[in-house]
Enzyme design. Structure first.
Site, PDB file in Angstrom:
ATOM      1  N   GLU A   1       0.774  -1.107  -0.069  1.00  0.00           N
ATOM      2  CA  GLU A   1      -0.061  -0.015   0.043  1.00  0.00           C
ATOM      3  C   GLU A   1       0.814   1.311   0.057  1.00  0.00           C
ATOM      4  O   GLU A   1       0.535   2.222   0.883  1.00  0.00           O
ATOM      5  CB  GLU A   1      -0.877   0.039   1.032  1.00  0.00           C
ATOM      6  CG  GLU A   1      -1.816  -1.366   1.132  1.00  0.00           C
ATOM      7  CD  GLU A   1      -2.817  -1.417   2.408  1.00  0.00           C
ATOM      8  OE1 GLU A   1      -2.923  -0.527   3.223  1.00  0.00           O
ATOM      9  OE2 GLU A   1      -3.401  -2.410   2.432  1.00  0.00           O
TER      10      GLU A   1
ATOM     11  N   GLU B   1      -5.811 -10.892  -1.317  1.00  0.00           N
ATOM     12  CA  GLU B   1      -6.591 -10.886  -0.122  1.00  0.00           C
ATOM     13  C   GLU B   1      -8.293 -10.962  -0.409  1.00  0.00           C
ATOM     14  O   GLU B   1      -9.011 -10.042   0.094  1.00  0.00           O
ATOM     15  CB  GLU B   1      -6.363  -9.648   0.655  1.00  0.00           C
ATOM     16  CG  GLU B   1      -5.065  -9.211   0.810  1.00  0.00           C
ATOM     17  CD  GLU B   1      -4.480  -7.956   1.735  1.00  0.00           C
ATOM     18  OE1 GLU B   1      -5.363  -7.346   2.234  1.00  0.00           O
ATOM     19  OE2 GLU B   1      -3.457  -7.727   1.656  1.00  0.00           O
TER      20      GLU B   1
HETATM   21  O1  G3I Z   1      -5.054  -8.510  19.214  1.00  0.00           O
HETATM   22  C1  G3I Z   1      -5.729  -7.186  19.454  1.00  0.00           C
HETATM   23  C2  G3I Z   1      -6.742  -7.308  20.984  1.00  0.00           C
HETATM   24  O2  G3I Z   1      -5.726  -7.913  21.740  1.00  0.00           O
HETATM   25  C3  G3I Z   1      -7.013  -5.924  21.176  1.00  0.00           C
HETATM   26  O3  G3I Z   1      -8.236  -6.212  22.097  1.00  0.00           O
HETATM   27  C4  G3I Z   1      -8.141  -5.539  19.829  1.00  0.00           C
HETATM   28  C5  G3I Z   1      -8.736  -4.240  20.156  1.00  0.00           C
HETATM   29  O4  G3I Z   1      -8.373  -3.301  18.980  1.00  0.00           O
HETATM   30  O5  G3I Z   1      -7.026  -5.336  18.819  1.00  0.00           O
HETATM   31  C6  G3I Z   1      -6.545  -6.749  18.419  1.00  0.00           C
HETATM   32  O6  G3I Z   1      -5.806  -6.450  17.415  1.00  0.00           O
HETATM   33  C7  G3I Z   1      -6.052  -6.154  16.121  1.00  0.00           C
HETATM   34  C8  G3I Z   1      -5.729  -7.143  15.314  1.00  0.00           C
HETATM   35  O7  G3I Z   1      -6.246  -6.757  14.037  1.00  0.00           O
HETATM   36  C9  G3I Z   1      -6.285  -8.634  15.538  1.00  0.00           C
HETATM   37  O8  G3I Z   1      -7.630  -8.577  15.298  1.00  0.00           O
HETATM   38  C10 G3I Z   1      -5.852  -4.744  15.819  1.00  0.00           C
HETATM   39  O9  G3I Z   1      -6.640  -3.678  16.718  1.00  0.00           O
HETATM   40  C11 G3I Z   1      -6.276  -4.512  14.240  1.00  0.00           C
HETATM   41  O10 G3I Z   1      -5.790  -3.158  13.686  1.00  0.00           O
HETATM   42  C12 G3I Z   1      -5.831  -5.504  13.505  1.00  0.00           C
HETATM   43  O11 G3I Z   1      -6.447  -5.288  12.258  1.00  0.00           O
HETATM   44  C13 G3I Z   1      -5.749  -5.974  11.198  1.00  0.00           C
HETATM   45  C14 G3I Z   1      -5.221  -4.849  10.103  1.00  0.00           C
HETATM   46  O12 G3I Z   1      -4.748  -5.528   9.083  1.00  0.00           O
HETATM   47  C15 G3I Z   1      -4.280  -3.841  10.829  1.00  0.00           C
HETATM   48  O13 G3I Z   1      -3.101  -4.696  10.838  1.00  0.00           O
HETATM   49  C16 G3I Z   1      -6.642  -6.839  10.458  1.00  0.00           C
HETATM   50  O14 G3I Z   1      -6.900  -7.850  11.418  1.00  0.00           O
HETATM   51  C17 G3I Z   1      -6.279  -7.516   9.242  1.00  0.00           C
HETATM   52  O15 G3I Z   1      -7.105  -8.160   8.777  1.00  0.00           O
HETATM   53  C18 G3I Z   1      -5.820  -6.246   8.240  1.00  0.00           C
HETATM   54  O16 G3I Z   1      -5.164  -7.035   7.099  1.00  0.00           O
HETATM   55  C19 G3I Z   1      -4.961  -5.701   5.987  1.00  0.00           C
HETATM   56  C20 G3I Z   1      -3.771  -6.539   5.424  1.00  0.00           C
HETATM   57  O17 G3I Z   1      -2.690  -6.577   6.268  1.00  0.00           O
HETATM   58  C21 G3I Z   1      -3.389  -5.332   4.078  1.00  0.00           C
HETATM   59  N1  G3I Z   1      -4.637  -5.144   3.437  1.00  0.00           N
HETATM   60  C22 G3I Z   1      -5.936  -4.783   4.077  1.00  0.00           C
HETATM   61  C23 G3I Z   1      -6.209  -5.775   5.002  1.00  0.00           C
HETATM   62  C24 G3I Z   1      -7.671  -5.601   5.644  1.00  0.00           C
HETATM   63  O18 G3I Z   1      -7.366  -4.056   6.427  1.00  0.00           O
END
Ligand code: G3I
Length: 361
Positions: A158, A264
């Protein structure tokens, strides 16, 4: 007496054979899945903790997929959450799972503004010369450690704005200029010359300005000898994104001669604006008509990939979470949706059959 014995043992033999036949066909059926209908790898991104703790999910995962991506566990924030504190444990677990079950391990991702740890940002603020050496050390160590084990990487994720053709002014861009992208590819290639190296982005299947900007960058890289091997279309699409635009974009990207990964994939119904919590929930329940339409959309997508991308450039198709239960969409946009091929109860949806149908010749 003898005759009775013969008849009895004959019956037993038939019984045993049919039980065996039944068992083996059960076994066969339970291991046949999407991957078996495909000539290219079929992958899924998944949260490793969820996978390890859910036997049913694991069974479906092994049945359908021969490529695996960690949703979050291979991002920089997970690998080096604090300075000098490399955390390989989860990656080793994923690698072990992939090797045990004969799956290709895909590395997502090396450099992404959204997964850059706070400590890196703070340190680079004080010393911007340090950032380039850190990037080199990080990539060299990480890719080098999994050399020959991680088949391919999203090297940079990105780097362009959500829409339009401008480079995204991320922390990396602001500190190092756009050359951070080609440097990342160079460092990754030096660490594992055989790894397939991708540039990965979203909306490039629908925003042609963005697509053309990415292709321009890729062509510049090719001219300069920057070791890029593929373009990743995240392909988080919506039901109303026209197939014609997707087809055009795949064709344009394939013309670069690089590997094409649908990296994805999911297909939503509701509208969102790419921002966390930003969306409009037009659909609050899933009807049979919607399920059928989604199945058709999955089928069309797979068929387009097969027909437009030359065979030797078909790196594979990866779903981003494969169940509605686990999808990132609901939490990220805070709305209902059903983007995946399995439902909330881990049952295959019509979308699964659409996907399968698309894979068949
Ligand atoms: O694990 C913590 C948990 O302990 C906490 O209570 C909770 C509260 O917000 O957050 C949890 O972590 C989250 C994590 O996902 C696990 O579910 C993060 O906040 C959250 O930011 C994270 O989001 C991920 C996001 O990327 C950012 O890294 C999504 O799961 C994941 O599906 C998403 O994937 C991205 C690809 O990497 C790039 N392309 C887009 C795609 C979708 O957004």
């Amino acid at each position: 007496m003898k005759k009775i014995y013969f008849i009895k043992s004959g019956c037993i033999l038939v019984l045993v054979l049919s039980v065996l036949a039944c068992n083996s066909s059960k076994k066969r059926n339970s291991t046949i899945g999407l991957k078996d209908a495909s000539t290219f790898p079929i992958g899924t991104a998944i949260k490793i903790h969820t996978l390890m703790n859910d036997a049913k999910l694991q069974k479906i995962q092994k049945q359908n997929f021969n490529s695996i991506t960690a949703t979050n566990d291979m991002k920089m924030q997970s690998i080096i959450p604090t300075e000098n504190n490399y955390n390989w444990k989860t990656v080793d677990t994923i690698l072990n799972y992939a090797e045990t079950h004969n799956q290709r391990l895909f590395g997502h991702n090396l450099i992404w503004h959204s997964s850059t740890p706070e400590w890196v940002i703070a340190k680079a603020e004080k010393d911007s010369l340090w950032l380039d050496s850190f990037m080199k050390e990080y990539i060299t160590r990480y890719v080098g450690r999994y050399k020959g084990k991680v088949a391919a990487w999203d090297v940079v994720n990105e780097a362009f704005e959500s829409s339009g053709g401008n480079y995204r002014e991320t922390f990396w861009y602001n500190k190092l200029g756009k050359s951070y992208i080609e440097k990342a590819f160079k460092y990754a290639h030096e660490a594992d010359p055989d790894a397939v190296l991708f540039y990965n982005d979203f909306n490039i299947e629908r925003d042609t300005t963005k697509l053309h900007a990415v292709i321009k960058m890729v062509n510049e890289f090719k001219e300069k000898g920057v070791p890029i091997s593929g373009i990743g279309f995240q392909m988080h699409i919506r039901m109303d994104i026209p197939d014609e635009i997707i087809a055009y974009s795949l064709k344009k990207a394939a013309e670069t001669g690089l590997q094409i990964h649908l990296s994805e994939v999911d297909i939503i119904f509701n509208t969102h604006n790419d921002e966390r919590l930003g969306g409009i929930e037009n659909y609050s329940s899933l009807t049979d008509e919607m399920k059928q339409a989604q199945a058709e959309k999955y089928k069309n997508l797979i068929e387009m990939y097969k027909e437009i991308v030359p065979k030797e450039q078909q790196f594979g198709i990866t779903l981003w979470d494969f169940t509605d239960r686990d999808t990132w969409i609901r939490g990220f946009f805070n709305m209902r949706d059903w983007p995946s091929i399995y439902d909330d109860n881990l049952q295959p949806k019509p979308a699964y059959l659409g996907f399968l149908e698309g894979l068949k010749d």
